[in-house]
Scaffold this motif. Sequence first.
Motif, mmCIF file in Angstrom:
data_model
loop_
_atom_site.group_PDB
_atom_site.id
_atom_site.type_symbol
_atom_site.label_atom_id
_atom_site.label_comp_id
_atom_site.label_asym_id
_atom_site.label_seq_id
_atom_site.Cartn_x
_atom_site.Cartn_y
_atom_site.Cartn_z
ATOM 1 N N ILE A 1 0.823 -1.206 0.000
ATOM 2 C CA ILE A 1 0.000 0.000 0.000
ATOM 3 C C ILE A 1 0.861 1.263 0.000
ATOM 4 O O ILE A 1 0.547 2.249 -0.662
ATOM 5 C CB ILE A 1 -0.980 -0.002 1.204
ATOM 6 C CG1 ILE A 1 -1.913 1.205 1.150
ATOM 7 C CG2 ILE A 1 -0.225 -0.040 2.514
ATOM 8 C CD1 ILE A 1 -2.832 1.234 -0.042
ATOM 9 N N LYS A 2 1.996 1.229 0.728
ATOM 10 C CA LYS A 2 2.869 2.402 0.772
ATOM 11 C C LYS A 2 3.585 2.602 -0.563
ATOM 12 O O LYS A 2 3.794 3.738 -1.001
ATOM 13 C CB LYS A 2 3.877 2.268 1.913
ATOM 14 C CG LYS A 2 3.236 2.323 3.288
ATOM 15 C CD LYS A 2 4.272 2.358 4.392
ATOM 16 C CE LYS A 2 3.595 2.503 5.751
ATOM 17 N NZ LYS A 2 4.571 2.597 6.852
ATOM 18 N N VAL A 3 3.952 1.502 -1.190
ATOM 19 C CA VAL A 3 4.578 1.594 -2.515
ATOM 20 C C VAL A 3 3.581 2.177 -3.509
ATOM 21 O O VAL A 3 3.909 3.084 -4.286
ATOM 22 C CB VAL A 3 5.054 0.200 -2.985
ATOM 23 C CG1 VAL A 3 5.591 0.277 -4.416
ATOM 24 C CG2 VAL A 3 6.124 -0.343 -2.050
ATOM 25 N N GLN A 4 2.344 1.686 -3.461
ATOM 26 C CA GLN A 4 1.322 2.158 -4.397
ATOM 27 C C GLN A 4 0.988 3.628 -4.172
ATOM 28 O O GLN A 4 0.799 4.384 -5.133
ATOM 29 C CB GLN A 4 0.062 1.304 -4.251
ATOM 30 C CG GLN A 4 0.223 -0.130 -4.745
ATOM 31 C CD GLN A 4 -1.002 -0.984 -4.475
ATOM 32 O OE1 GLN A 4 -1.819 -0.675 -3.598
ATOM 33 N NE2 GLN A 4 -1.137 -2.074 -5.221
ATOM 34 N N GLN A 5 0.911 4.051 -2.913
ATOM 35 C CA GLN A 5 0.607 5.449 -2.626
ATOM 36 C C GLN A 5 1.715 6.369 -3.131
ATOM 37 O O GLN A 5 1.452 7.455 -3.647
ATOM 38 C CB GLN A 5 0.407 5.642 -1.117
ATOM 39 C CG GLN A 5 -0.906 5.046 -0.611
ATOM 40 C CD GLN A 5 -1.015 5.086 0.901
ATOM 41 O OE1 GLN A 5 -0.023 5.150 1.620
ATOM 42 N NE2 GLN A 5 -2.241 5.036 1.396
ATOM 43 N N THR A 6 2.970 5.926 -2.999
ATOM 44 C CA THR A 6 4.096 6.729 -3.475
ATOM 45 C C THR A 6 4.109 6.772 -5.001
ATOM 46 O O THR A 6 4.309 7.835 -5.606
ATOM 47 C CB THR A 6 5.421 6.154 -2.942
ATOM 48 O OG1 THR A 6 5.351 6.070 -1.509
ATOM 49 C CG2 THR A 6 6.600 7.034 -3.324
ATOM 50 N N GLU A 7 3.885 5.635 -5.621
ATOM 51 C CA GLU A 7 3.813 5.595 -7.089
ATOM 52 C C GLU A 7 2.623 6.397 -7.603
ATOM 53 O O GLU A 7 2.656 6.926 -8.725
ATOM 54 C CB GLU A 7 3.712 4.141 -7.561
ATOM 55 C CG GLU A 7 4.985 3.347 -7.383
ATOM 56 C CD GLU A 7 4.853 1.904 -7.813
ATOM 57 O OE1 GLU A 7 5.873 1.318 -8.225
ATOM 58 O OE2 GLU A 7 3.725 1.358 -7.741
ATOM 59 N N GLY A 8 1.588 6.515 -6.778
ATOM 60 C CA GLY A 8 0.416 7.294 -7.160
ATOM 61 C C GLY A 8 0.719 8.768 -7.353
ATOM 62 O O GLY A 8 -0.064 9.488 -7.988
ATOM 63 N N HIS A 9 1.838 9.213 -6.796
ATOM 64 C CA HIS A 9 2.278 10.604 -6.992
ATOM 65 C C HIS A 9 3.327 10.695 -8.098
ATOM 66 O O HIS A 9 4.097 11.673 -8.175
ATOM 67 C CB HIS A 9 2.842 11.170 -5.682
ATOM 68 C CG HIS A 9 1.843 11.211 -4.562
ATOM 69 N ND1 HIS A 9 0.624 11.840 -4.656
ATOM 70 C CD2 HIS A 9 1.878 10.677 -3.304
ATOM 71 C CE1 HIS A 9 -0.046 11.710 -3.523
ATOM 72 N NE2 HIS A 9 0.696 11.005 -2.682
ATOM 73 N N ASP A 10 3.349 9.682 -8.963
ATOM 74 C CA ASP A 10 4.233 9.637 -10.140
ATOM 75 C C ASP A 10 5.710 9.522 -9.795
ATOM 76 O O ASP A 10 6.573 9.843 -10.624
ATOM 77 C CB ASP A 10 4.016 10.857 -11.055
ATOM 78 C CG ASP A 10 2.646 10.829 -11.722
ATOM 79 O OD1 ASP A 10 2.003 9.755 -11.710
ATOM 80 O OD2 ASP A 10 2.216 11.866 -12.251
ATOM 81 N N ALA A 11 6.031 9.080 -8.587
ATOM 82 C CA ALA A 11 7.440 8.871 -8.234
ATOM 83 C C ALA A 11 7.924 7.547 -8.804
ATOM 84 O O ALA A 11 7.151 6.591 -8.933
ATOM 85 C CB ALA A 11 7.620 8.882 -6.723
ATOM 86 N N ASN A 12 9.192 7.492 -9.124
ATOM 87 C CA ASN A 12 9.822 6.246 -9.548
ATOM 88 C C ASN A 12 10.291 5.516 -8.294
ATOM 89 O O ASN A 12 11.206 5.969 -7.610
ATOM 90 C CB ASN A 12 11.006 6.545 -10.470
ATOM 91 C CG ASN A 12 11.797 5.298 -10.799
ATOM 92 O OD1 ASN A 12 11.237 4.217 -10.947
ATOM 93 N ND2 ASN A 12 13.121 5.436 -10.886
ATOM 94 N N VAL A 13 9.661 4.397 -7.979
ATOM 95 C CA VAL A 13 9.992 3.658 -6.759
ATOM 96 C C VAL A 13 10.973 2.543 -7.087
ATOM 97 O O VAL A 13 10.745 1.740 -7.992
ATOM 98 C CB VAL A 13 8.734 3.073 -6.096
ATOM 99 C CG1 VAL A 13 9.106 2.187 -4.922
ATOM 100 C CG2 VAL A 13 7.811 4.195 -5.629
#
Length: 414
Positions: A117-129
């Motif tokens: 969920i934390k990975v998805q939320q960060t990627e949701g802001h267009d960040a490259n994880v």
Amino acid sequence: MATAPAANDPALPISFADVEAAAAAIAGHVIRTPTLESRTLGELLGTRVFLKFENLQFTAAYKERGALNRLLALSPEERKRGVIAMSAGNHAQGLAYHAKRLGIPATIVMPRHTPTIKVQQTEGHDANVVLHGEKLEESQAHAHEIAEKRKLVFVHPYDDALVMAGQGTVALEMLADAPEIDTLLVPLGGGGLISGCATVAHHLNPEIEVFGVQAELYPSMRNTLRGEPLVADGDTLAEGIAVKYPGVLTTQVVRARVKDILLASERDLERAVSMLLQIEKTVVEGAGAAGLAAMLAEPRRFRNRTIGLVLCGGNIDTRLLANVLLRDLARSGRLARLRIRLKDRPGQLFAVARIFDQQQVNILEVWHQRVFTSLPAKGLITDIECETRGPDHLERLIEALRGAGYEVGRVELA
């Protein structure tokens, strides 16, 4: 612990003027969260309690403030190249959100075990994880490697003067709304938040006492200041402040401006999260409840004072929150599991259930165990999970069961 340098001591990495500049820079781009008095908590603890609701930020944590202040200081060339950070949570989301808003490319390195969920939320802001390493220290090393290779600006989650100044805007707002506060209890991991808050408090009113609160399993800053070994490990509810190595810059400020560092046990953290939800109807993560947890552990220490608590974040997994709430109900006696020894003959379970009915206790679950027990072959154990009105009601049930000749024990929580 704290000494008293001048208000804008050049030996310290940040000053009150830096926090004021940060407040001007980020104004209108982060939420000016409310500071409200909790009369119920005050009555329970024999003091006045003001809460700063940083869990109401867009990304549900104060980390936005420092991340944005750092981003706004980038040169046009640095903005074009982009930024990178290591984080397993709130710093990642705060940095990614504001980087997207400002059109700055962002890369976040997270440990491989970071919840999806934390990975998805960060990627949701267009960040490259980038998922790398088992621990945050490994993620940090990899982030520095990428930064060097791609010429990205590394944005540290706490050990950066601009980040620290941005976090200090929490106290700037809080003390403007409630100037009567004489004691601040601030969650402490790497030290960015408390460094900024202590700088503000010392400037506005040197009589204000600032206490840091660390998870008992991660006393890294406390041990550093005391010259003790850095023993920090384990699964803590307060994962947002589970930092093994405090910052170099933040340690300087904490040593100069913070009166003492308190430790919060897992049990008190769980109780504090539950109380804030039940009393204030607000969801906080474990780190956000650290200040209240410290008060629950030492209520006499803070009696008759005016306390400011920073609810620094509200990012808690819903399943974990449910578990915390149920465990708190169990500790308060409203939920219980009773282990009852029965004889292996017809009607035994019915007779027990009738006593529950007579005592108006609701049965939730029943486990009937014949095989995996140390009892003789004709003996059996029944575990009954039930719901009561409280400890007195539960005790009446147990007395009624024993009065009917049953051997009864409670299955206790750790």
